[in-house]
Design an enzyme around this catalytic site. Structure first.
Site, PDB file in Angstrom:
ATOM      1  N   ARG A 154     -19.768  32.358  18.571  1.00 46.69           N
ATOM      2  CA  ARG A 154     -18.516  32.014  18.744  1.00 46.69           C
ATOM      3  C   ARG A 154     -17.985  32.959  19.687  1.00 46.69           C
ATOM      4  O   ARG A 154     -16.463  32.656  19.961  1.00 46.69           O
ATOM      5  CB  ARG A 154     -17.815  32.033  17.508  1.00 46.69           C
ATOM      6  CG  ARG A 154     -17.168  30.711  16.912  1.00 46.69           C
ATOM      7  CD  ARG A 154     -16.735  30.738  15.526  1.00 46.69           C
ATOM      8  NE  ARG A 154     -16.008  29.803  14.865  1.00 46.69           N
ATOM      9  CZ  ARG A 154     -16.358  29.166  14.271  1.00 46.69           C
ATOM     10  NH1 ARG A 154     -17.636  28.868  13.803  1.00 46.69           N
ATOM     11  NH2 ARG A 154     -15.609  28.228  13.555  1.00 46.69           N
ATOM     12  N   ARG A 163      -9.629  15.731   6.954  1.00 52.70           N
ATOM     13  CA  ARG A 163     -11.306  16.361   6.492  1.00 52.70           C
ATOM     14  C   ARG A 163     -11.299  16.526   5.075  1.00 52.70           C
ATOM     15  O   ARG A 163     -10.257  17.356   4.663  1.00 52.70           O
ATOM     16  CB  ARG A 163     -11.224  17.215   7.595  1.00 52.70           C
ATOM     17  CG  ARG A 163     -12.772  17.602   7.733  1.00 52.70           C
ATOM     18  CD  ARG A 163     -12.758  18.347   9.223  1.00 52.70           C
ATOM     19  NE  ARG A 163     -12.935  19.785   9.056  1.00 52.70           N
ATOM     20  CZ  ARG A 163     -14.010  20.347   9.861  1.00 52.70           C
ATOM     21  NH1 ARG A 163     -14.355  20.105  10.719  1.00 52.70           N
ATOM     22  NH2 ARG A 163     -13.869  21.629   9.480  1.00 52.70           N
ATOM     23  N   LYS A 190     -18.443  18.650  15.574  1.00 49.73           N
ATOM     24  CA  LYS A 190     -19.876  18.992  16.065  1.00 49.73           C
ATOM     25  C   LYS A 190     -20.706  19.303  14.687  1.00 49.73           C
ATOM     26  O   LYS A 190     -22.056  19.296  14.836  1.00 49.73           O
ATOM     27  CB  LYS A 190     -19.917  20.175  16.612  1.00 49.73           C
ATOM     28  CG  LYS A 190     -19.183  21.419  16.164  1.00 49.73           C
ATOM     29  CD  LYS A 190     -19.138  22.756  17.201  1.00 49.73           C
ATOM     30  CE  LYS A 190     -18.616  24.133  16.484  1.00 49.73           C
ATOM     31  NZ  LYS A 190     -17.398  23.888  15.626  1.00 49.73           N
ATOM     32  N   ARG A 226     -10.285  21.921   2.602  1.00 50.11           N
ATOM     33  CA  ARG A 226     -10.640  23.421   3.007  1.00 50.11           C
ATOM     34  C   ARG A 226      -9.254  24.040   3.191  1.00 50.11           C
ATOM     35  O   ARG A 226      -8.495  23.454   4.025  1.00 50.11           O
ATOM     36  CB  ARG A 226     -11.464  23.649   3.864  1.00 50.11           C
ATOM     37  CG  ARG A 226     -13.094  23.604   3.475  1.00 50.11           C
ATOM     38  CD  ARG A 226     -13.963  23.659   4.363  1.00 50.11           C
ATOM     39  NE  ARG A 226     -13.736  24.142   5.600  1.00 50.11           N
ATOM     40  CZ  ARG A 226     -14.688  24.147   6.901  1.00 50.11           C
ATOM     41  NH1 ARG A 226     -15.839  23.397   6.635  1.00 50.11           N
ATOM     42  NH2 ARG A 226     -14.068  25.015   7.853  1.00 50.11           N
ATOM     43  N   ARG A 234      -6.661  28.668  14.468  1.00 49.45           N
ATOM     44  CA  ARG A 234      -8.347  28.329  14.845  1.00 49.45           C
ATOM     45  C   ARG A 234      -8.570  28.194  16.186  1.00 49.45           C
ATOM     46  O   ARG A 234      -9.535  28.424  16.759  1.00 49.45           O
ATOM     47  CB  ARG A 234      -8.827  27.680  13.807  1.00 49.45           C
ATOM     48  CG  ARG A 234      -8.881  28.472  12.414  1.00 49.45           C
ATOM     49  CD  ARG A 234      -9.378  27.231  11.372  1.00 49.45           C
ATOM     50  NE  ARG A 234     -11.003  27.062  11.415  1.00 49.45           N
ATOM     51  CZ  ARG A 234     -11.475  25.834  10.886  1.00 49.45           C
ATOM     52  NH1 ARG A 234     -10.927  25.064  10.069  1.00 49.45           N
ATOM     53  NH2 ARG A 234     -12.886  25.866  11.044  1.00 49.45           N
TER      54      ARG A 234
HETATM   55  P1  AMP Z   1     -16.673  26.769  10.447  1.00 50.88           P
HETATM   56  O1  AMP Z   1     -17.042  25.991   9.442  1.00 50.88           O
HETATM   57  O2  AMP Z   1     -17.823  26.933  11.677  1.00 50.88           O
HETATM   58  O3  AMP Z   1     -15.270  26.294  11.218  1.00 50.88           O
HETATM   59  O4  AMP Z   1     -16.313  28.388  10.180  1.00 50.88           O
HETATM   60  C1  AMP Z   1     -15.287  28.884   9.188  1.00 50.88           C
HETATM   61  C2  AMP Z   1     -14.744  30.068   9.219  1.00 50.88           C
HETATM   62  O5  AMP Z   1     -15.881  30.957   8.978  1.00 50.88           O
HETATM   63  C3  AMP Z   1     -14.281  30.311  10.812  1.00 50.88           C
HETATM   64  O6  AMP Z   1     -12.928  30.005  10.864  1.00 50.88           O
HETATM   65  C4  AMP Z   1     -14.552  31.836  10.748  1.00 50.88           C
HETATM   66  O7  AMP Z   1     -13.755  32.851  10.089  1.00 50.88           O
HETATM   67  C5  AMP Z   1     -15.858  32.033   9.913  1.00 50.88           C
HETATM   68  N1  AMP Z   1     -17.061  32.022  11.056  1.00 50.88           N
HETATM   69  C6  AMP Z   1     -18.057  31.078  11.190  1.00 50.88           C
HETATM   70  N2  AMP Z   1     -18.922  31.095  12.092  1.00 50.88           N
HETATM   71  C7  AMP Z   1     -18.444  32.422  12.734  1.00 50.88           C
HETATM   72  C8  AMP Z   1     -18.964  33.117  13.714  1.00 50.88           C
HETATM   73  N3  AMP Z   1     -19.956  32.774  14.716  1.00 50.88           N
HETATM   74  N4  AMP Z   1     -18.460  34.275  14.034  1.00 50.88           N
HETATM   75  C9  AMP Z   1     -17.242  34.676  13.382  1.00 50.88           C
HETATM   76  N5  AMP Z   1     -16.815  33.919  12.630  1.00 50.88           N
HETATM   77  C10 AMP Z   1     -17.525  32.859  12.035  1.00 50.88           C
END
Ligand code: AMP
Length: 214
Positions: A88, A127, A13, A160, A171
């Site tokens: 989220r 990734r 996404k 990462r 996750r």
């Molecule tokens: P992402 O890159 O979107 O997968 O985000 C990486 C990490 O950031 C997630 O596993 C969460 O720990 C944190 N994170 C990102 N967006 C949110 C959100 N909307 N609410 C809570 N934690 C978030």
């Protein structure tokens, strides 16, 4: 146009959100990118977020909401945005709906990029992310021109820590538990759309733009 991208971590996404942003001239807002940028800069917010991110857990809603509401005040949001990784949780989704209602506005689309868990686990191991600009690549599906280097800024590409297999599994659990309920939330709002995220990147993008241009 105000768009929310739904889908499990690793569904692609983020890549689609960036292309949507470029095509429709709206900012791509990724809470994950904002947290990572804060972490890199060593801010208090970044340090607070790190303890959750490292475990593959969600950062608390209060912290996330403060961050995103502040971001919406930026003037580049005047014509809309594409949100990637926010909301989220149901409380985050409700807070967004309420914040928009207050200004007489609403979301236009919630697009779910649908990919089964098994496909995600195998994808995530390939990734790579640029620490410098947040650009994302895949060693097989979307390789950089020069191995290990970001096409956009030349920064080093890394796996990462939250893309490590055991963190990915966690996750995904968190996603099914806390984020999947948003599908029903946005179905109830009448703005939910689903695309098959297992197709190649180009086809997924076409499927999405066909929906947005309707
Ligand atoms: P992402 O890159 O979107 O997968 O985000 C990486 C990490 O950031 C997630 O596993 C969460 O720990 C944190 N994170 C990102 N967006 C949110 C959100 N909307 N609410 C809570 N934690 C978030």
């Amino acid at each position: 146009m105000k768009i929310v991208m739904l889908g499990a971590p690793g569904a692609g996404k983020g890549t689609q959100a960036k292309r949507i942003a470029a095509k429709y001239g709206i900012p791509h807002i990724s809470t994950g990118d904002i947290f990572r940028a804060n972490l890199k800069a060593g801010t208090e917010l970044g340090l607070k977020a790190k303890e959750y991110m490292d475990k593959g857990a969600l950062v608390p809603d209060s912290l996330t909401l403060e961050l995103i509401m502040d971001r919406f005040n930026n003037e580049d949001c005047a014509n809309g945005y594409v949100l990637d990784g926010f909301p989220r949780t149901i409380p985050q989704a409700k807070a967004l709906t309420e914040a928009l209602e207050k200004i007489g506005d609403k979301l236009d689309f919630a697009v779910d990029v649908d990919v089964p868990d098994e496909a995600i686990i195998s994808r995530m191991s390939g990734r790579r992310a640029c620490l410098q600009c947040g650009g994302t690549y895949h060693v097989v599906f979307n390789p950089p021109k020069v191995e290990g280097k970001c096409d956009a800024c030349g920064g080093d590409l890394i796996l990462r820590s939250d893309d490590a297999p055991e963190t990915v599994r966690h996750r995904l659990e968190v996603y099914h538990e806390q984020t999947q309920p948003l599908i029903d939330y946005y179905k109830d709002e009448g703005i939910f759309e689903r695309v098959d995220g297992t197709k190649d990147m180009e086809t997924v993008f076409e499927d999405i733009t066909n929906i947005l241009d309707r």
